[in-house]
Write a protein that holds these residues in place. Structure first.
Motif, PDB file in Angstrom:
ATOM      1  N   UNK A  62       0.803  -1.232   0.000  1.00 26.41           N
ATOM      2  CA  UNK A  62       0.000   0.000   0.000  1.00 26.41           C
ATOM      3  C   UNK A  62       0.835   1.280   0.000  1.00 26.41           C
ATOM      4  N   UNK A  79      -0.076   2.163  -5.892  1.00 33.11           N
ATOM      5  CA  UNK A  79      -0.889   1.120  -5.244  1.00 33.11           C
ATOM      6  C   UNK A  79      -2.350   1.175  -5.682  1.00 33.11           C
ATOM      7  N   UNK A 104      -8.411   1.974   8.175  1.00 33.89           N
ATOM      8  CA  UNK A 104      -8.318   2.496   6.824  1.00 33.89           C
ATOM      9  C   UNK A 104      -7.188   1.822   6.055  1.00 33.89           C
ATOM     10  N   UNK A 105      -6.066   1.620   6.741  1.00 31.78           N
ATOM     11  CA  UNK A 105      -4.944   0.974   6.089  1.00 31.78           C
ATOM     12  C   UNK A 105      -5.310  -0.451   5.669  1.00 31.78           C
ATOM     13  N   UNK A 112      -7.601  -0.271   2.723  1.00 27.27           N
ATOM     14  CA  UNK A 112      -6.875   0.096   1.521  1.00 27.27           C
ATOM     15  C   UNK A 112      -6.135  -1.104   0.938  1.00 27.27           C
ATOM     16  N   UNK A 113      -5.667  -1.986   1.831  1.00 26.52           N
ATOM     17  CA  UNK A 113      -4.907  -3.125   1.326  1.00 26.52           C
ATOM     18  C   UNK A 113      -5.823  -4.210   0.768  1.00 26.52           C
ATOM     19  N   UNK A 114      -7.128  -4.075   0.952  1.00 34.78           N
ATOM     20  CA  UNK A 114      -8.036  -5.092   0.396  1.00 34.78           C
ATOM     21  C   UNK A 114      -9.183  -4.446  -0.376  1.00 34.78           C
ATOM     22  N   UNK A 115      -8.897  -3.279  -0.960  1.00 41.15           N
ATOM     23  CA  UNK A 115      -9.947  -2.556  -1.676  1.00 41.15           C
ATOM     24  C   UNK A 115     -10.584  -3.373  -2.772  1.00 41.15           C
ATOM     25  N   UNK A 116      -9.791  -4.250  -3.365  1.00 40.22           N
ATOM     26  CA  UNK A 116     -10.336  -5.019  -4.488  1.00 40.22           C
ATOM     27  C   UNK A 116     -11.268  -6.116  -3.990  1.00 40.22           C
ATOM     28  N   UNK A 119     -15.274   1.002   1.293  1.00 35.98           N
ATOM     29  CA  UNK A 119     -14.050   1.797   1.313  1.00 35.98           C
ATOM     30  C   UNK A 119     -14.376   3.279   1.556  1.00 35.98           C
ATOM     31  N   UNK A 151     -13.069   5.518   4.622  1.00 39.80           N
ATOM     32  CA  UNK A 151     -12.268   6.686   4.302  1.00 39.80           C
ATOM     33  C   UNK A 151     -12.873   7.953   4.891  1.00 39.80           C
TER      34      UNK A 151
END
Lengths: 478, 315
Positions: A230, A235, B91-92, B95-99, B106, B110
């Motif tokens: 990230x 990213x 949030x982090x 963000x790392x699994x938004x897909x 999300x 956010x």
């Protein structure tokens, strides 16, 4: 309103022929903008930016702390390319990518182009992107550069030039798709009248390109996107593409080489991976083959790759073609491999390792743009015309110390597009990065591409890391 | 599903639930203190005590007054259980699994994070109740959006499980506040102030109205019973753990009542223990002691989930 007074000055303008005279393909757009007026245009711009921020269409800035993401500034006046012009560009790009791919296959195998003396062997051996562990590799169907982003610019007279090829891990396509989404919701009407080529199918084309690399006869190959994580500046794009293709987004720590195959760790144990769209640079892919200190990649990946048990896109080693000295030889490659004359021109390039060129460069630093052979993102360059004598002197020393590492090109006068700046419409310089997918039997050029715009007045540097923005690119269908 | 992704969605939900619960007990204490008879000393120390981070707090802030405690629990970026820290990590993770998650999820995380970040650390006291209300509602909104927009697949169950375990843990802690508040002055038991405190406690668990509907009178035993054992109230410990167990079995496809890994075994044991427990048993053990035990059992379940599903060195 203001657009009547818009003056392209002495530059080639993408939307105007002359003051108050739009190009024929831009007429309906200009009419619409005039009808809206600046105030409303400014409102639309704000709405668009808020939408992009909310969507999280951002990039990270390396030096900043966590949580600092910026949106790539977006200008809502699009750039328009006529159907005819695009057809020609498309042809030129396909030709170029085919030659580059043949070059890569040759350079890591027979090296005929070196044996025939068309490119000095020294150039290749001193290129940092040339990777010895890739020698002798035959990737599936002989394709090395599956995804390429080629940077194009237009000079004062309207002629197109290739500025550079990005065969490593070109980014930006997510902005293209998201910008269009925002434009469609901002100006729905104009899309009905203008016959703009649709671009939303890029993820489908990308997925096909990747699936095409899986070992044959696999009923359901597993494709993944590999990201450094990230904090990487791109990213957002990695996650966007994985999501749009419906495949897993993995980090190095999710993967391991087990039983001779690349596998990913899932809640139900290990699962084999067949195709990796990797957005990690070559040097970080496998600590066993490249940088031992890298924790982004997967130990042993290269060995599995060499055995043909996993496909990587782009193939490791493509970076040799991103070297700006090697770039100078692309027209030669087109003649050599395809027996054709190049349709798209390179920018005339002086190679500092050649004595004659170097002397010329050192004498004319105030007129030239000097670039380091392996830098990207607008780093490591000198725009001579804007530099101070001290800066020029500094570069002269760098060139003398490492002549192989520098090239120089004349300062092009990049074309401009009207751009909304602080409530005024002013001309700003742009470039264009179309995305090209090589599938072996077919080369696909995504219509349009990323138009980057230098938002600072007079600036020629369009990189996002240097304060550039972007515009939607409209390719017309007729 | 990737182990890392399962881990992230599980913690994403835990962090959001944690932020909500911190907002709950800070808010309830603010209320409690307003109702104190004049001349009584304010009690903020208990809030720090229930987090288990007294040492850290003392080292950084010293005195446990309203300002310090609220700053510590809400806005302190270097304290990992503060509301702002929870949201940063939520949030982090998102963000790392938004897909994997829906884009609505999300966006919710956010804007939740941005809302808390923009709330200035030196917020005036009279603005705090509304701020805590916003935090609680944002957490509900996130849960609702997740429920309504994400496929109820493996990932969803991991998220759900994270939220429920966190909630069960925090209900034990909210009940414990009362214990800590009462500790120095046992003679208050049964007085009108005692009533008010129990009401506040129920409110901080958003349980007051629901409690009234099934119990009418407010007595310490009944409140404890409601928050520990009620089978229908969504914040009671039993309800949360029982639902978490369902999620776990959805993930593994093992029938409930049986087990195939450590997580199922420890959670199953805990649920059946609760299923046959009466409030009299709890009182006999001692409420505080019981809650303490419950917290370590829930921790144990968390550890088992980690080893079973998330540990990345499992090959």
């Amino acid at each position: 309103m203001q657009l009547d007074a818009y003056d392209p000055e002495e530059f080639y303008d993408e939307l105007f022929v002359a003051q108050g005279k739009p190009r024929s393909q831009a007429e309906s757009l200009i009419k619409l903008i005039q009808k809206l007026g600046i105030k409303q245009l400014e409102q639309h711009r704000q709405t668009a930016e808020i939408a992009l921020f909310k969507l999280g269409v951002t990039f990270n800035v390396y030096s900043d702390n966590q949580g600092v993401e910026r949106i790539f500034p977006f200008d809502i006046i699009p750039r328009i390319i006529s159907a005819q012009e695009w057809q020609w560009l498309e042809k030129g790009l396909k030709q170029r990518i085919k030659a580059l791919n043949l070059f890569l296959d040759d350079i890591y195998n027979e090296q005929l182009i070196l044996k025939d003396g068309k490119i000095p062997a020294e150039v290749i051996h001193t290129a940092t992107g040339f990777l010895k562990p890739c020698l002798g590799i035959k990737p599936p169907q002989g394709i090395w550069c599956h995804i390429t982003g080629t940077d194009l610019v237009r000079d004062r007279d309207g002629k197109w030039y290739v500025l550079e090829d990005n065969l490593r891990v070109p980014s930006g396509v997510s902005y293209v798709l998201e910008n269009r989404r925002v434009m469609k919701s901002t100006f729905p009407d104009i899309f009905h009248t203008m016959a703009v080529k649709a671009i939303d199918d890029y993820p489908s084309h990308l997925l096909e390109t990747l699936l095409n690399l899986a070992p044959p006869h696999l009923p359901e190959p597993t494709v993944v996107v590999l990201t450094p994580g990230i904090y990487n500046s791109a990213y957002y794009e990695h996650s966007f593409l994985a999501q749009q293709m419906g495949v897993e987004l993995v980090e190095g720590r999710d993967l391991a080489v087990v039983d001779g195959y690349l596998q990913m760790r899932t809640t139900k144990g290990l699962r084999r991976v067949d195709v990796v769209y990797r957005r990690v640079d070559d040097g970080f892919l496998d600590p066993k083959a490249f940088r031992p200190d890298s924790r982004l990649g997967v130990p042993g990946l290269m060995e599995v790759y060499q055995q043909g048990k996993v496909a990587l896109a782009n193939a490791p080693g493509t970076g040799v073609a991103d070297d700006k000295v090697v770039y100078a030889y692309v027209p030669e490659m087109i003649r050599y491999y395809l027996g054709e004359e190049p349709l798209l021109c390179n920018v005339p390039t002086y190679l500092c390792w050649q004595e004659q060129d170097r002397e010329y460069v050192l004498k004319n630093l105030d007129k030239l743009v000097v670039k380091a052979a392996n830098e990207a993102g607008g780093y490591g360059m000198l725009v001579g015309i804007k530099a101070t004598p001290a800066e020029r002197e500094e570069f002269a020393q760098k060139i003398l110390a490492q002549p192989r590492n520098y090239i120089a090109q004349p300062t092009l006068s990049l074309s401009r597009v009207p751009t909304l700046i602080d409530g005024e419409i002013e001309g700003r310089h742009v470039d264009l990065r179309p995305y090209i997918l090589h599938r072996g039997d077919e080369v696909y050029v995504h219509p349009g591409g990323l138009t980057r715009v230098a938002l600072k007045k007079g600036s020629l540097v369009v990189n996002s890391s240097q304060g550039g923005g972007s515009k939607d690119t409209w390719v017309l269908t007729e | 599903m990737l182990s890392r992704v399962a881990d992230s969605i599980y913690w994403l939900n835990r962090y959001i639930e944690r932020a909500e619960n911190v907002a709950r007990f800070v808010d309830v204490n603010l209320n409690l203190m307003l109702d104190l008879p004049p001349g009584m000393t304010q009690q903020w120390q208990p809030l720090v005590s229930i987090t288990g981070d007294v040492e850290l707090f003392k080292a950084r802030y010293g005195e446990a007054n309203a300002k310090n405690v609220i700053q510590f629990l809400t806005f302190e970026e270097d304290y990992h259980n503060s509301i702002i820290s929870c949201l940063q990590r939520a949030r982090e993770n998102a963000r790392s699994i938004r897909e994997i998650i829906s884009s609505e999820m999300w966006e919710e995380v956010n804007s939740f994070y941005l809302m808390v970040k923009e709330a200035s650390p030196g917020k005036p006291f009279d603005a705090l109740p509304y701020f805590f209300y916003q935090v609680k509602m944002a957490s509900h909104r996130f849960a609702g959006v997740m429920d309504a927009t994400m496929t109820h697949n493996e990932g969803w169950h991991f998220g759900q499980m994270g939220r429920l375990l966190e909630r069960a843990d925090k209900t034990t802690r909210i009940l414990d506040v009362k214990y800590f508040v009462l500790l120095p002055s046992a003679e208050w038991v049964g007085t009108p102030l005692d009533q008010i405190q129990w009401i506040s406690l129920l409110k901080s668990a958003s349980a007051y109205e629901m409690y009234r509907k099934c119990q009418h009178r407010i007595t310490p035993t009944c409140v404890a019973e409601f928050l520990i054992l009620n089978r229908q109230f969504p914040r009671s410990i039993h309800f949360c753990l029982w639902q978490a167990e369902q999620c776990l079995h959805e993930i593994t496809n093992t029938p409930t009542g049986t087990w195939c890994n450590g997580a199922e075994r420890s959670l199953g044991k805990l649920c059946s223990q609760l299923g046959y427990l009466t409030i009299e048993d709890v009182i006999q053990t001692g409420l505080h002691e019981f809650l303490d035990q419950m917290q370590s059992s829930i921790n144990q379940v968390g550890n088992e989930i980690y080893t079973t599903f998330f540990a990345v060195d499992n090959c």
